[in-house]
Design an enzyme around this catalytic site. Structure first.
Site, PDB file in Angstrom:
ATOM      1  N   GLU A   1      36.361  47.923  26.933  1.00 30.90           N
ATOM      2  CA  GLU A   1      36.766  48.534  27.902  1.00 30.90           C
ATOM      3  C   GLU A   1      36.769  49.897  26.629  1.00 30.90           C
ATOM      4  OE1 GLU A   1      39.806  48.319  30.829  1.00 30.90           O
ATOM      5  OE2 GLU A   1      40.913  50.065  30.271  1.00 30.90           O
TER       6      GLU A   1
ATOM      7  N   ASP B   1      42.777  30.778  25.923  1.00 31.01           N
ATOM      8  CA  ASP B   1      43.415  30.448  26.831  1.00 31.01           C
ATOM      9  C   ASP B   1      43.670  32.030  27.671  1.00 31.01           C
ATOM     10  OD1 ASP B   1      42.569  30.642  29.881  1.00 31.01           O
ATOM     11  OD2 ASP B   1      43.430  28.345  29.945  1.00 31.01           O
TER      12      ASP B   1
HETATM   13  C1  MEV Z   1      43.219  51.088  31.767  1.00 33.89           C
HETATM   14  O1  MEV Z   1      42.815  50.095  30.955  1.00 33.89           O
HETATM   15  C2  MEV Z   1      44.874  51.125  31.386  1.00 33.89           C
HETATM   16  C3  MEV Z   1      45.768  51.803  31.861  1.00 33.89           C
HETATM   17  O2  MEV Z   1      46.129  52.058  33.374  1.00 33.89           O
HETATM   18  C4  MEV Z   1      47.108  51.534  32.230  1.00 33.89           C
HETATM   19  C5  MEV Z   1      48.880  51.892  32.312  1.00 33.89           C
HETATM   20  O3  MEV Z   1      48.643  52.696  33.021  1.00 33.89           O
HETATM   21  O4  MEV Z   1      50.160  51.846  31.709  1.00 33.89           O
HETATM   22  C6  MEV Z   1      45.995  52.894  31.002  1.00 33.89           C
END
Ligand code: MEV
Length: 442
Positions: free
Chosen positions: A86, A298
């Site tokens: 990501e 894991d």
């Molecule tokens: C995105 O992968 C994660 C977030 O949505 C976490 C959050 O909202 O605290 C940015």
């Protein structure tokens, strides 16, 4: 394309499997097959090791291996490998690490390292009888399992205690022997499951042979023996804190006091509302899973334990907490992490081994401290963005890079596109069209 079912698939060679796959499920048999071959390693012995991790393997699936430096954890500086796909997760972790490096770093506490296994069985005799003979059952089980436990004992681990749980109120005759384990530096799944299966064999024998069991009640039915991935006694706390006025000034001129209050409220929302808690904890697991994967641990077990722990008071809630007391901002995370640094993939996967080397070959407890700190850093970075600029700005920058890579942009084109989209909304079509304009104007 008509699809054929297949017999003896596992016995086919990799090449035969690919031929079958591409001719049944893909359009361009030759080029698609070549793509699969492309992701096989040139190094035969390494490919053999990787193939050994699963069945019916035909290729490898590649993910980025990144580094998040400047993590000051318990006064030790770490550079932390992360495996994640990501955009912006690693950048966020690195940014939070650097931010806290100058404010005392991350401090951690191991709250427990106990893991749990269960033997589920049915017995239809008197409840008072089984309770009164349980200490004899326990000695019999422990005695018979000594050979399996001894090695773990010599490393400082083994069985801490066992207990008999009565579930007959929920299901006729249902009991459980719950076993509490210390598995030292290994995650311990194989050890725990071997002990439990040995226990169930012994349990059957006890009921057949023991003079303490009434003759009419000698039948015991083992349902199953398996470790529990819920480990509420194998928990680590990671925290950061500093005087509110040391938090600094944030995007759009937001002052430290405003940030601290808004941040605290954002965490409180994740305690109040499961919809927000799920996203909040997902952000924590962005960091945790990435290190868990990089170390060959894991991630499904870790996630399962974390989410059950987040719901332990009856409603799914935040794993992290924030308070402001006497001018001190304090932000912390409690998370169950049943992980290992010996055994399993940790010593077999060459990159997992490298990760552990980069982390200074930590004990399992040290790795718990590291992983929790990354989870907290990730959570800090996400909330800081959410309550200041919003997350899309950072995300879109990374997304823009992915689009540019997809469109094979040159370095010079990347610079021009980044500058053009600095104050504009990024979309695939927008980038594609602007790139086309640059290219046609040359
Ligand atoms: C995105 O992968 C994660 C977030 O949505 C976490 C959050 O909202 O605290 C940015």
């Amino acid at each position: 394309m008509s699809k054929k079912s297949v017999n003896g698939f596992s016995k086919m060679s990799k090449n035969e499997k690919l031929d079958w796959l591409t001719s049944n499920y893909m359009n361009k048999a030759d080029t698609d097959k070549a793509l699969f071959n492309y992701f096989q390693l040139n190094n035969d012995s390494l490919q053999k090791v990787i193939d050994g991790f699963s069945e019916n393997t035909v290729s490898n699936f590649v993910l980025p291996y990144s580094l998040a430096p400047n993590f000051l954890i318990d006064d030790e500086l770490y550079c932390i490998p992360m495996v994640i796909e990501e955009s912006s997760v690693v950048a966020a972790a690195a940014s939070a690490a650097k931010y806290w490096q100058h404010r005392g770093g991350f401090k951690t506490t191991i709250l427990g390292t106990t893991k749990v296994g269960q033997v589920h069985f049915k017995w239809h005799g008197s409840q008072s009888v089984i309770k009164s003979i349980y200490s004899k059952i326990e000695s019999f089980l422990l005695g018979n399992a000594a050979a399996i436990i001894d090695n773990m004992k010599s490393r400082g681990g083994g069985i801490q205690r066992t207990e008999l749980l009565d579930f007959t109120h929920a299901e006729p005759g249902l009991y459980q022997i719950k076993v509490h384990f210390e598995t030292c530096d290994s995650m311990g799944a194989n050890f725990i499951n071997s002990v439990l299966e040995n226990f169930s064999d012994s349990l059957e024998r006890f009921f057949v042979d023991s003079p303490d069991v009434p003759d009419e009640d000698r039948d015991v039915y083992i349902i199953m023996s398996i470790l529990s991935n819920y480990t509420p006694e194998c928990v680590v706390r990671a925290e950061v804190s500093c005087p509110v006025h040391d938090l600094g000034v944030f995007a759009n001129g937001m002052l430290a006091e405003q940030l601290a209050e808004k941040f605290k409220t954002a965490v409180k929302i994740a305690h109040i509302d499961p919809y927000r808690a799920t996203t909040h904890n997902k952000g924590i697991f962005n960091g945790i899973d990435a290190v868990i994967l990089a170390t060959g641990n894991d991630f499904r077990a870790t996630e399962a334990a974390g989410h059950t722990y987040a719901a332990r008071h009856g409603q799914y809630s935040s794993l992290s907490f924030c308070e402001i007391t006497d001018g001190i901002f304090r932000f912390w995370l409690d998370v169950p992490l049943a992980i290992g640094t010996v055994g399993g993939l940790t010593s077999l996967h060459p990159m997992a081994k490298k990760t552990l080397e980069i982390l200074g070959n930590p004990s399992a407890a040290q790795l718990m401290r590291i992983v929790a700190s990354v989870g907290l850093a990730q959570n800090f970075a996400a909330i800081r963005s959410l309550v200041t600029t919003g997350i899309q700005k950072g995300h879109m920058k990374m997304h823009l890079m992915n689009i540019l890579n997809h469109l094979s942009a040159s370095e010079d084109e990347c610079v021009r596109v980044f500058s053009y989209f600095d104050d504009k909304t990024v979309s695939f079509a927008g980038v594609r069209d602007y790139l086309a304009r640059i290219r046609s104007s040359i």
